[in-house]
Design an enzyme around this catalytic site. Structure first.
Site, PDB file in Angstrom:
ATOM      1  N   ARG A 103       0.883  -1.184   0.000  1.00 30.46           N
ATOM      2  CA  ARG A 103       0.000   0.000   0.000  1.00 30.46           C
ATOM      3  C   ARG A 103       0.908   1.218   0.000  1.00 30.46           C
ATOM      4  NH1 ARG A 103      -5.308   1.421   3.484  1.00 30.46           N
ATOM      5  NH2 ARG A 103      -6.096   0.044   1.866  1.00 30.46           N
ATOM      6  N   HIS A 130      -7.361   0.795  -6.484  1.00 30.27           N
ATOM      7  CA  HIS A 130      -7.629  -0.056  -5.310  1.00 30.27           C
ATOM      8  C   HIS A 130      -8.317  -1.335  -5.808  1.00 30.27           C
ATOM      9  CE1 HIS A 130      -7.881  -1.140  -1.240  1.00 30.27           C
ATOM     10  NE2 HIS A 130      -8.759  -0.289  -0.762  1.00 30.27           N
ATOM     11  N   GLN A 133     -10.096  -3.935  -3.394  1.00 32.56           N
ATOM     12  CA  GLN A 133     -11.390  -3.459  -2.898  1.00 32.56           C
ATOM     13  C   GLN A 133     -12.480  -3.671  -3.951  1.00 32.56           C
ATOM     14  OE1 GLN A 133     -12.197  -1.785   0.247  1.00 32.56           O
ATOM     15  NE2 GLN A 133     -14.208  -2.379  -0.532  1.00 32.56           N
ATOM     16  N   ASP A 225     -17.211   7.262  -1.673  1.00 35.61           N
ATOM     17  CA  ASP A 225     -15.943   7.145  -0.946  1.00 35.61           C
ATOM     18  C   ASP A 225     -15.661   8.509  -0.312  1.00 35.61           C
ATOM     19  OD1 ASP A 225     -13.479   6.219  -0.007  1.00 35.61           O
ATOM     20  OD2 ASP A 225     -12.446   6.466  -1.922  1.00 35.61           O
ATOM     21  N   CYS A 265     -16.334   1.586   0.765  1.00 34.90           N
ATOM     22  CA  CYS A 265     -15.159   0.762   1.099  1.00 34.90           C
ATOM     23  C   CYS A 265     -14.748   0.910   2.555  1.00 34.90           C
ATOM     24  CB  CYS A 265     -14.002   1.090   0.166  1.00 34.90           C
ATOM     25  SG  CYS A 265     -13.400   2.791   0.315  1.00 34.90           S
ATOM     26  N   ARG A 293     -13.594  -8.579   1.661  1.00 31.68           N
ATOM     27  CA  ARG A 293     -12.176  -8.304   1.393  1.00 31.68           C
ATOM     28  C   ARG A 293     -11.354  -9.560   1.699  1.00 31.68           C
ATOM     29  NH1 ARG A 293     -10.055  -3.191   1.449  1.00 31.68           N
ATOM     30  NH2 ARG A 293      -8.226  -4.306   0.675  1.00 31.68           N
TER      31      ARG A 293
HETATM   32  N1  NVA Z   1      -9.904   6.721  -1.371  1.00 36.24           N
HETATM   33  C1  NVA Z   1      -9.555   6.294  -0.038  1.00 36.24           C
HETATM   34  C2  NVA Z   1      -9.818   4.841   0.110  1.00 36.24           C
HETATM   35  C3  NVA Z   1      -9.504   4.286   1.482  1.00 36.24           C
HETATM   36  C4  NVA Z   1      -9.710   2.822   1.588  1.00 36.24           C
HETATM   37  C5  NVA Z   1      -8.097   6.625   0.237  1.00 36.24           C
HETATM   38  O1  NVA Z   1      -7.268   6.450  -0.671  1.00 36.24           O
HETATM   39  O2  NVA Z   1      -7.787   7.074   1.337  1.00 36.24           O
HETATM   40  N1   CP Z   2     -11.227  -0.169   2.475  1.00 36.63           N
HETATM   41  C1   CP Z   2      -9.944  -0.225   2.882  1.00 36.63           C
HETATM   42  O1   CP Z   2      -9.018  -0.394   2.089  1.00 36.63           O
HETATM   43  O2   CP Z   2      -9.786  -0.092   4.226  1.00 36.63           O
HETATM   44  P1   CP Z   2      -8.417   0.113   5.012  1.00 36.63           P
HETATM   45  O3   CP Z   2      -7.867   1.461   4.622  1.00 36.63           O
HETATM   46  O4   CP Z   2      -8.798   0.030   6.453  1.00 36.63           O
HETATM   47  O5   CP Z   2      -7.459  -0.977   4.604  1.00 36.63           O
END
Ligand code: NVA
Ligand code: CP
Length: 307
Positions: A103, A130, A133, A225, A265, A293
């Site tokens: 990540r 993502h 997800q 989101d 998500c 997930r």
């Molecule tokens: N768009 C959000 C998704 C988190 C799971 C982010 O990148 O923070």
């Molecule tokens: N939806 C998701 O990716 O959650 P986290 O940021 O908690 O991993």
């Protein structure tokens, strides 16, 4: 199948369906106490440069349930945090591990990592994508609606990583998608072009609008989101103003189909992109989505790591 899962368009329609079918099977087996140690003896490195609850825990538990070994690697503690080149890290980790989930911020960075690694690299979220997800979201939609083909998905909010992967995932599977983003917050050109190309190829619709009401009209699934993603915290105030009118609330949902699903998500910011009322009314599918997930990622791990 590609060596890596870096972006949603690494997967063909058949490969996505194979992952969803395996995810359903693994979910069924888990619920019935049937063990499936398909990755016995395999190790997965998990590199995190951003926070996570769901991704971290579901990948870690998923590896255990597959009989494998997950290693949590905080980028702060790795030598990459002190400037060791990503290519050297990739070459070293390829000699210890069977796969890496990462990540991070830059999509380019993850592509460099994949290029230099001989083992599969899985995108656990970048600024652009993502995919894990979206596979869980597609699994949840199919579980609840029993089909995917021909359904209409509406995405309301930021043209971000979720929106980008969703466009590609839905259109690849023959679903229609309509997105509503404020001016200045549309997806990058790559995803708009890709969306138009896939819509034409698969004879489905891809529409973009500034009006959430137009996007949700007769939708089977409504997805939103956060307005400020990880790394955009300093823009939160500015975004709060830009996204006014983009909230998924009762009034907006009255335009979708009566039995429309709502997905998020998570984490969610109540009374910003979604009201408490709508989140709680759709908690059944939103928390099933979070659970999925685990199952979807186990399927991805089996497909990529057991080769
Ligand atoms: N768009 C959000 C998704 C988190 C799971 C982010 O990148 O923070
Ligand atoms: N939806 C998701 O990716 O959650 P986290 O940021 O908690 O991993």
């Amino acid at each position: 199948m590609n060596k890596d899962l870096l972006r949603m368009d690494n997967l063909s329609k058949d490969e996505i369906l194979d992952i969803l079918n395996l995810a359903d099977q693994l979910k069924y087996e888990k619920k019935h106490g049937i063990e499936h140690p398909l990755l016995k003896g395999k190790s997965l490195g998990m590199i995190f440069e951003k926070s996570s609850t769901r991704t971290r825990v579901s990948f870690e538990v998923g590896m255990y349930e597959l009989g494998g070994n997950p290693l949590f690697l905080s980028s702060k503690d790795l030598q990459i945090g002190r400037g060791e080149p990503i290519q050297d890290t990739a070459r070293v980790l390829s000699r210890y591990l069977d796969g890496i989930m990462i990540r991070t911020f830059s999509q380019k960075g993850i592509e460099i990592l994949a290029e230099a690694s001989s083992i599969p690299i899985i995108n656990g979220l970048t600024d652009d994508e993502h995919p894990c997800q979206i596979l869980a979201d597609l699994m949840t939609i199919r579980e609840k609606k029993l089909i995917l083909d021909g359904l209409k998905v509406a995405y309301i909010g930021d043209g971000n990583n979720m929106c980008n992967s969703l466009i590609v995932g839905c259109l690849t599977l023959g679903m229609h998608i309509s997105i509503a983003n404020p001016q200045g917050y549309k997806p990058p050109k790559y995803y708009i072009d890709k969306g138009n190309e896939l819509a034409l190829k698969n004879n489905v619709s891809f529409t973009m609008t500034n009006l959430p009401k137009d996007a949700v009209k007769d939708a089977d699934v409504v997805i939103t989101d956060v307005w400020a993603s990880m790394g955009q915290e300093s823009e939160a105030q500015k975004r709060m103003i830009a996204f006014k009118g983009y909230q998924v609330n009762k009034e907006l949902m009255s335009l979708a189909k009566d039995d429309a699903l709502v997905l998020h998500c998570l984490p969610a910011h109540r009374e910003e992109e979604i009201t408490e009322e709508i989140l709680e009314a759709h908690a059944d599918e939103i928390f099933e989505e979070a659970e999925n997930r685990l199952h979807a990622q186990k399927a991805i791990l089996v497909k990529l790591l057991s080769k």
